[in-house]
Write a protein that holds these residues in place. Structure first.
Motif, mmCIF file in Angstrom:
data_model
loop_
_atom_site.group_PDB
_atom_site.id
_atom_site.type_symbol
_atom_site.label_atom_id
_atom_site.label_comp_id
_atom_site.label_asym_id
_atom_site.label_seq_id
_atom_site.Cartn_x
_atom_site.Cartn_y
_atom_site.Cartn_z
ATOM 1 N N MET A 293 -12.532 -3.393 34.151
ATOM 2 C CA MET A 293 -12.310 -3.277 33.129
ATOM 3 C C MET A 293 -11.538 -3.854 32.364
ATOM 4 S SD MET A 293 -14.788 -1.117 32.192
ATOM 5 C CE MET A 293 -14.203 -0.816 30.752
ATOM 6 N N PRO A 294 -11.484 -4.410 31.143
ATOM 7 C CA PRO A 294 -10.088 -5.309 30.936
ATOM 8 C C PRO A 294 -8.821 -4.997 31.081
ATOM 9 C CG PRO A 294 -11.031 -4.252 29.032
ATOM 10 C CD PRO A 294 -12.217 -4.053 30.132
ATOM 11 N N VAL A 295 -7.323 -4.866 30.449
ATOM 12 C CA VAL A 295 -6.367 -4.248 31.032
ATOM 13 C C VAL A 295 -6.401 -4.026 29.818
ATOM 14 C CG1 VAL A 295 -5.594 -5.820 31.680
ATOM 15 C CG2 VAL A 295 -4.904 -6.920 29.496
ATOM 16 N N GLU A 296 -6.536 -4.057 28.360
ATOM 17 C CA GLU A 296 -6.673 -3.276 27.240
ATOM 18 C C GLU A 296 -7.156 -1.991 27.735
ATOM 19 O OE1 GLU A 296 -6.629 -7.711 26.095
ATOM 20 O OE2 GLU A 296 -7.627 -6.132 27.425
ATOM 21 N N TYR A 297 -8.575 -1.581 28.500
ATOM 22 C CA TYR A 297 -9.202 -0.482 28.395
ATOM 23 C C TYR A 297 -7.806 0.214 29.210
ATOM 24 C CZ TYR A 297 -11.444 3.613 30.693
ATOM 25 O OH TYR A 297 -12.358 4.343 30.518
ATOM 26 N N ASN A 298 -7.471 -0.118 30.444
ATOM 27 C CA ASN A 298 -6.468 0.813 31.269
ATOM 28 C C ASN A 298 -5.148 0.916 30.249
ATOM 29 O OD1 ASN A 298 -7.517 0.295 33.377
ATOM 30 N ND2 ASN A 298 -7.063 -1.714 33.507
ATOM 31 N N ALA A 299 -5.054 -0.161 29.024
ATOM 32 C CA ALA A 299 -3.371 -0.258 28.113
ATOM 33 C C ALA A 299 -4.203 1.695 28.054
ATOM 34 C CB ALA A 299 -3.816 -0.283 26.924
ATOM 35 N N LEU A 300 -5.546 2.196 26.622
ATOM 36 C CA LEU A 300 -5.798 2.622 25.864
ATOM 37 C C LEU A 300 -5.441 4.232 26.964
ATOM 38 C CD1 LEU A 300 -8.976 1.386 24.301
ATOM 39 C CD2 LEU A 300 -6.538 2.383 23.296
ATOM 40 N N ARG A 301 -6.403 4.150 28.393
ATOM 41 C CA ARG A 301 -6.000 5.601 29.187
ATOM 42 C C ARG A 301 -4.617 5.747 29.448
ATOM 43 N NH1 ARG A 301 -8.871 4.411 34.232
ATOM 44 N NH2 ARG A 301 -8.131 6.523 34.821
ATOM 45 N N GLU A 302 -3.961 4.900 29.716
ATOM 46 C CA GLU A 302 -2.261 5.143 30.008
ATOM 47 C C GLU A 302 -1.858 5.707 27.987
ATOM 48 O OE1 GLU A 302 -0.343 5.656 32.185
ATOM 49 O OE2 GLU A 302 -2.107 5.234 33.182
ATOM 50 N N THR A 303 -2.535 5.153 26.984
ATOM 51 C CA THR A 303 -1.858 5.881 25.918
ATOM 52 C C THR A 303 -3.068 7.481 26.096
ATOM 53 O OG1 THR A 303 -1.650 3.702 24.862
ATOM 54 C CG2 THR A 303 -1.923 6.109 23.367
ATOM 55 N N CYS A 304 -3.745 7.458 25.900
ATOM 56 C CA CYS A 304 -4.578 8.781 26.209
ATOM 57 C C CYS A 304 -3.641 10.087 26.828
ATOM 58 C CB CYS A 304 -6.128 8.119 26.404
ATOM 59 S SG CYS A 304 -6.797 7.507 24.716
ATOM 60 N N ARG A 305 -3.560 9.383 28.096
ATOM 61 C CA ARG A 305 -2.827 10.583 28.708
ATOM 62 C C ARG A 305 -1.165 11.120 28.761
ATOM 63 N NH1 ARG A 305 0.979 10.429 32.599
ATOM 64 N NH2 ARG A 305 1.442 8.395 32.285
ATOM 65 N N ALA A 306 -0.632 9.837 27.871
ATOM 66 C CA ALA A 306 0.527 10.803 27.474
ATOM 67 C C ALA A 306 0.563 11.712 26.164
ATOM 68 C CB ALA A 306 1.583 9.371 27.459
ATOM 69 N N LEU A 307 -0.911 11.183 25.405
ATOM 70 C CA LEU A 307 -1.151 12.088 24.059
ATOM 71 C C LEU A 307 -1.930 13.097 24.652
ATOM 72 C CD1 LEU A 307 -1.331 9.154 21.680
ATOM 73 C CD2 LEU A 307 0.651 10.697 21.724
ATOM 74 N N ARG A 308 -2.448 13.264 25.756
ATOM 75 C CA ARG A 308 -3.434 14.454 26.039
ATOM 76 C C ARG A 308 -4.357 14.566 25.587
ATOM 77 N NH1 ARG A 308 1.139 19.749 26.813
ATOM 78 N NH2 ARG A 308 2.243 18.363 28.770
ATOM 79 N N VAL A 309 -5.186 13.413 25.357
ATOM 80 C CA VAL A 309 -5.921 13.005 24.985
ATOM 81 C C VAL A 309 -7.669 12.754 25.580
ATOM 82 C CG1 VAL A 309 -7.786 11.649 23.006
ATOM 83 C CG2 VAL A 309 -5.228 11.978 22.646
ATOM 84 N N ARG A 310 -8.123 13.391 25.658
ATOM 85 C CA ARG A 310 -9.875 12.294 26.757
ATOM 86 C C ARG A 310 -10.108 11.514 26.547
ATOM 87 N NH1 ARG A 310 -14.912 15.934 28.062
ATOM 88 N NH2 ARG A 310 -15.694 14.867 29.478
ATOM 89 N N ILE A 311 -9.927 10.663 27.605
ATOM 90 C CA ILE A 311 -10.864 9.529 27.426
ATOM 91 C C ILE A 311 -12.188 9.142 27.785
ATOM 92 C CG2 ILE A 311 -9.380 7.908 28.514
ATOM 93 C CD1 ILE A 311 -10.144 5.715 26.601
ATOM 94 N N GLU A 312 -13.223 8.915 27.323
ATOM 95 C CA GLU A 312 -14.055 8.491 28.362
ATOM 96 C C GLU A 312 -15.543 7.302 27.793
ATOM 97 O OE1 GLU A 312 -17.685 12.126 27.929
ATOM 98 O OE2 GLU A 312 -17.992 10.824 26.468
ATOM 99 N N LEU A 313 -15.247 6.751 28.295
ATOM 100 C CA LEU A 313 -16.706 4.963 28.921
ATOM 101 C C LEU A 313 -17.900 5.599 28.426
ATOM 102 C CD1 LEU A 313 -16.476 2.685 27.637
ATOM 103 C CD2 LEU A 313 -16.145 2.321 30.293
#
Length: 322
Positions: A293-313
């Protein structure tokens, strides 16, 4: 074509080629055309299975056999009383008229899920040539829908939403409106949906009207399915906190490009709301999810983790109501 069990009943997918398979002049009743008669014979075969017809799919029609008379005939045998899912018209060219469409919906008391695209208007060529018949002349639907999906992929603009939803004001929960290009239909759809008080999930993709008008018509929406991160106008149209956002990849370009182009706007949106609990990125089957996956997706995952938001692909699927 009969398929295996669907909710302890029968799923019937009818194509034009199926009509040719059972076409027979030997026992045709004079009151029917050949396409009508073969369609009636084909659907009537379900009665021999001794299980209720639960799902009916009418796709790719070339013949004009699906008429009000054909549906009324089949309804007299009670074949549609247990129907819970109906798929009409997309993809492919259709000739299903509004009169036939509403004749079927007036005989389906258990129908919960309706998906359709191409439904053509009826014209009164004798008294008022070129003017479509008013929907009030057609039978009133008796179904209390939970899920409505409309995809006008061939540019046929269905406008009879008020009549269609007349029995679904307190049951409709999910709405999908995709590829309806006529901008004038926005107010028509919004006016009909204002009467539907339980809509929670809304998918809006590729339409010619302003999505914020449709969102504002349904004050209980807390799950949006879009192509892009909600605009400011769409965010302001929400009457209650958004709990889930799904972004659908349905244009050209790969998965990585889809994520890169949405990363900044999505992160900004994530930081602007405290109510969001889930973000889903939906891909089409033609665009497999890459291993790296692109680095942008990993960055989104980190943002979601910090905000306690579940991310799904995941792969894109139609709106469903449980």
């Amino acid at each position: 074509m009969l398929s295996p069990d669907y909710m302890h009943g029968v799923a019937l997918h009818v194509f034009e080629t199926d009509l040719r398979d059972v076409s027979d002049y030997s026992d045709i009743t004079p009151a029917y055309s050949l396409p009508e008669w073969t369609f009636i014979k084909l659907v009537s075969r379900v009665a021999d299975v001794r299980r209720p017809l639960r799902q009916l799919s009418l796709v790719g029609w070339e013949e004009e056999g699906v008429t009000p008379l054909a549906f009324r005939t089949l309804a007299t045998y009670g074949l549609f009383t247990r129907l819970v899912s109906l798929h009409v018209g997309w993809p492919g060219p259709e000739r299903l008229l509004l009169s036939a469409f509403f004749a079927l919906l007036s005989a389906t008391p258990a129908l919960q899920t309706l998906r359709f695209g191409s439904v053509e208007p009826d014209y009164d060529d004798e008294s008022n040539p070129g003017v479509p018949k008013d929907a009030s002349l057609f039978p009133k639907p008796i179904c209390r829908l939970k899920t409505l999906a409309v995809c006008d992929d061939v540019g046929i603009d269905f406008a009879e939403y008020d009549h269609l939803l007349s029995s679904s004001h307190d049951t409709l929960q999910s709405v999908e409106l995709s590829w309806t290009f006529d901008s004038g239909l926005g107010p028509v759809i919004a006016a009909a949906l204002q009467k539907c008080t339980r809509v929670r999930t809304m998918e809006l993709i590729g339409n010619g009207f302003f999505h914020e008008d449709i969102i504002a018509a349904c004050p209980n929406v807390d799950c949006l399915i879009l192509e892009e991160t909600p605009t400011l106008a769409e965010q302001r149209a929400l009457k209650r906190p958004l709990r889930e956002l799904r972004l659908v990849h349905c244009r050209t370009g790969g998965v990585s490009d889809f994520i890169r182009k949405r990363k900044d706007a999505l992160e900004t949106f994530l930081h602007s709301t405290s109510s969001l609990r889930k973000v889903a990125l939906w891909m089409t089957p033609s665009d497999p999810i890459p291993k790296d996956m692109p680095v942008e997706y990993n960055a989104l995952r980190e943002t979601c983790r910090a905000l306690r938001v579940r991310i799904e692909l995941a792969m894109h699927r139609p709106v469903e109501t449980e």
